[in-house]
Design an enzyme around this catalytic site. Structure first.
Site, PDB file in Angstrom:
ATOM      1  N   GLN A  10       0.826  -1.196   0.000  1.00 45.27           N
ATOM      2  CA  GLN A  10       0.000   0.000   0.000  1.00 45.27           C
ATOM      3  C   GLN A  10       0.864   1.251   0.000  1.00 45.27           C
ATOM      4  O   GLN A  10       1.897   1.312   0.673  1.00 45.27           O
ATOM      5  CB  GLN A  10      -0.918  -0.012   1.221  1.00 45.27           C
ATOM      6  CG  GLN A  10      -2.208   0.755   1.017  1.00 45.27           C
ATOM      7  CD  GLN A  10      -3.273   0.378   2.027  1.00 45.27           C
ATOM      8  OE1 GLN A  10      -3.307  -0.750   2.512  1.00 45.27           O
ATOM      9  NE2 GLN A  10      -4.141   1.303   2.349  1.00 45.27           N
ATOM     10  N   SER A  94       4.006  -6.488   2.715  1.00 40.63           N
ATOM     11  CA  SER A  94       2.685  -6.477   3.355  1.00 40.63           C
ATOM     12  C   SER A  94       1.645  -7.104   2.419  1.00 40.63           C
ATOM     13  O   SER A  94       1.745  -8.287   2.116  1.00 40.63           O
ATOM     14  CB  SER A  94       2.318  -5.048   3.779  1.00 40.63           C
ATOM     15  OG  SER A  94       1.185  -5.033   4.613  1.00 40.63           O
ATOM     16  N   LEU A  95       0.659  -6.328   1.934  1.00 38.91           N
ATOM     17  CA  LEU A  95      -0.342  -6.921   1.050  1.00 38.91           C
ATOM     18  C   LEU A  95       0.305  -7.533  -0.182  1.00 38.91           C
ATOM     19  O   LEU A  95      -0.250  -8.464  -0.794  1.00 38.91           O
ATOM     20  CB  LEU A  95      -1.382  -5.879   0.631  1.00 38.91           C
ATOM     21  CG  LEU A  95      -1.037  -4.956  -0.547  1.00 38.91           C
ATOM     22  CD1 LEU A  95      -1.462  -5.542  -1.879  1.00 38.91           C
ATOM     23  CD2 LEU A  95      -1.648  -3.594  -0.357  1.00 38.91           C
ATOM     24  N   ARG A 119      -9.316  -8.471   4.174  1.00 37.57           N
ATOM     25  CA  ARG A 119      -8.180  -7.979   4.960  1.00 37.57           C
ATOM     26  C   ARG A 119      -8.262  -6.471   5.158  1.00 37.57           C
ATOM     27  O   ARG A 119      -8.094  -5.955   6.265  1.00 37.57           O
ATOM     28  CB  ARG A 119      -6.885  -8.360   4.245  1.00 37.57           C
ATOM     29  CG  ARG A 119      -5.583  -8.004   4.971  1.00 37.57           C
ATOM     30  CD  ARG A 119      -4.417  -8.469   4.103  1.00 37.57           C
ATOM     31  NE  ARG A 119      -3.106  -8.285   4.738  1.00 37.57           N
ATOM     32  CZ  ARG A 119      -2.328  -7.224   4.578  1.00 37.57           C
ATOM     33  NH1 ARG A 119      -2.754  -6.214   3.821  1.00 37.57           N
ATOM     34  NH2 ARG A 119      -1.149  -7.151   5.169  1.00 37.57           N
ATOM     35  N   HIS A 203       0.059  -3.469  11.239  1.00 31.67           N
ATOM     36  CA  HIS A 203       1.192  -4.273  11.711  1.00 31.67           C
ATOM     37  C   HIS A 203       1.545  -3.966  13.167  1.00 31.67           C
ATOM     38  O   HIS A 203       2.720  -3.839  13.522  1.00 31.67           O
ATOM     39  CB  HIS A 203       2.407  -4.092  10.790  1.00 31.67           C
ATOM     40  CG  HIS A 203       2.141  -4.533   9.384  1.00 31.67           C
ATOM     41  ND1 HIS A 203       1.980  -5.861   9.067  1.00 31.67           N
ATOM     42  CD2 HIS A 203       1.956  -3.834   8.237  1.00 31.67           C
ATOM     43  CE1 HIS A 203       1.726  -5.957   7.768  1.00 31.67           C
ATOM     44  NE2 HIS A 203       1.690  -4.742   7.250  1.00 31.67           N
ATOM     45  N   GLN A 252       1.372 -11.998   9.951  1.00 35.05           N
ATOM     46  CA  GLN A 252       1.788 -10.759   9.303  1.00 35.05           C
ATOM     47  C   GLN A 252       0.897  -9.582   9.692  1.00 35.05           C
ATOM     48  O   GLN A 252       1.349  -8.431   9.736  1.00 35.05           O
ATOM     49  CB  GLN A 252       1.761 -10.953   7.778  1.00 35.05           C
ATOM     50  CG  GLN A 252       2.322  -9.819   6.970  1.00 35.05           C
ATOM     51  CD  GLN A 252       1.549  -9.616   5.685  1.00 35.05           C
ATOM     52  OE1 GLN A 252       0.391  -9.221   5.708  1.00 35.05           O
ATOM     53  NE2 GLN A 252       2.205  -9.891   4.563  1.00 35.05           N
TER      54      GLN A 252
END
Length: 313
Positions: A10, A94-95, A119, A203, A252
């Site tokens: 992102q 991440s994503l 998510r 996170h 994660q």
């Protein structure tokens, strides 16, 4: 030449991304249609036309970035490229780990889109608006940032969320604690401590409700062994075991994105070139700051697909 593919997270989104890919490659256009069908909405119109503020929303940005990355993969494959045999590892920020896994066949594009929508919504809903925050800390040793987080938390949540390399760390948690930690980091000599315009404290331990949602969501999809090993954000070690991958994806949500260590791991394990697959050039920039011996290339447009095909053979 040993190659790894990396997939952006992102912040790399931009209105119009992937449009020339869809125009140039029917296989790429089909990816956007698959994502639209999976979500039951015209996300591709939002990706290509905006408005930017809607695209930036977590629930939209996450599947949108995955769609662009997978459109690149399908464009490459339409010209005879195969991930297996050409790429040694995949990883995502991440994503982007979901994009990497979809590219490697762990889940379908449709399931990846649905998982990322779940998510995004779950991460947004985990903490009431205004209660969480994130800050970027530039130019301060990790140990000093850790110390500032510990000092600021005092019953609240404040932790390192992203270790991006190049002297950039991102902290996340309860708003008051993050603001105090950012101030402490400045006092400890940070070049900058910048509060980020984000919608939730990603996170961090505050994301635990979202982790529970993702555990259930991942249990409900068909999972395959990826055709190349994926390097996990939370462990910085490769695996092809579907159950272990799913566990790491759950971890994660609340765990640290260890991107500096990921790039260092690639360098220590023979990777000579990192290709950033999808929108933007963020990961290529980070990689150059972490290890200048690794070559980088960004592949997010039709012209860049052609260049990558020529280089990869």
């Amino acid at each position: 030449m040993a190659v790894a593919f990396t997939f952006p997270g992102q912040g790399s989104q931009a209105v119009g991304m992937g449009k020339d890919l869809a125009d140039a490659f029917p296989e790429a256009r089909r990816v956007f249609q698959e994502v639209d069908d999976a979500l039951g909405e015209n996300l591709s119109k939002l990706i290509w036309e905006g408005p930017e503020e809607a695209l930036t929303l977590t629930a939209n940005a996450q599947p949108a970035l995955m769609a662009v990355s997978l459109a690149v993969i399908r464009a490459l494959e339409s010209r005879g490229f195969s991930l297996k045999g050409k790429v040694t590892y995949v990883a995502g920020h991440s994503l982007g780990e979901y994009s990497a896994l979809a590219a490697a066949g762990f889940v379908s594009v449709a399931d990846a889109a649905r998982l990322l929508r779940i998510r995004g919504n779950a991460m947004q809903a985990a903490v009431p608006a205004g209660e969480g925050a994130m800050a970027a800390i530039i130019g301060l040793e990790q140990a000093d940032v850790e110390a500032a987080c510990t000092e600021a938390s005092k019953g609240l949540v404040c932790q390192i969320a992203n270790d991006n390399g190049g002297g950039q760390l991102v902290i996340s948690g309860t708003k008051a604690a993050v603001e105090l930690a950012a101030k402490l980091c400045t006092e400890k000599g940070a070049k900058r401590a910048l509060m980020l315009q984000v919608s939730a404290p990603f996170h961090s331990a505050l994301m635990a409700p979202a982790a529970d949602v993702m555990r259930e969501a991942l249990a409900g999809v068909t999972k395959n062994s990826p055709v190349v090993p994926v390097l996990s954000n939370v462990t910085v070690s490769p695996t092809s075991d579907p159950d272990e991958i799913a566990r790491r994806l759950v971890e994660q949500i609340t765990g640290r994105v260890r991107w500096r260590e990921t790039v260092e791991w690639f360098g220590a394990n023979g990777i000579t070139t990192l290709y950033e697959i999808g929108a933007g050039k963020v990961l290529s920039g980070l990689a150059r700051r972490i290890n200048r011996d690794i070559a980088t290339a960004s592949v997010g447009s039709a012209a860049e697909v052609e260049a990558a095909l020529a280089a990869l053979g």
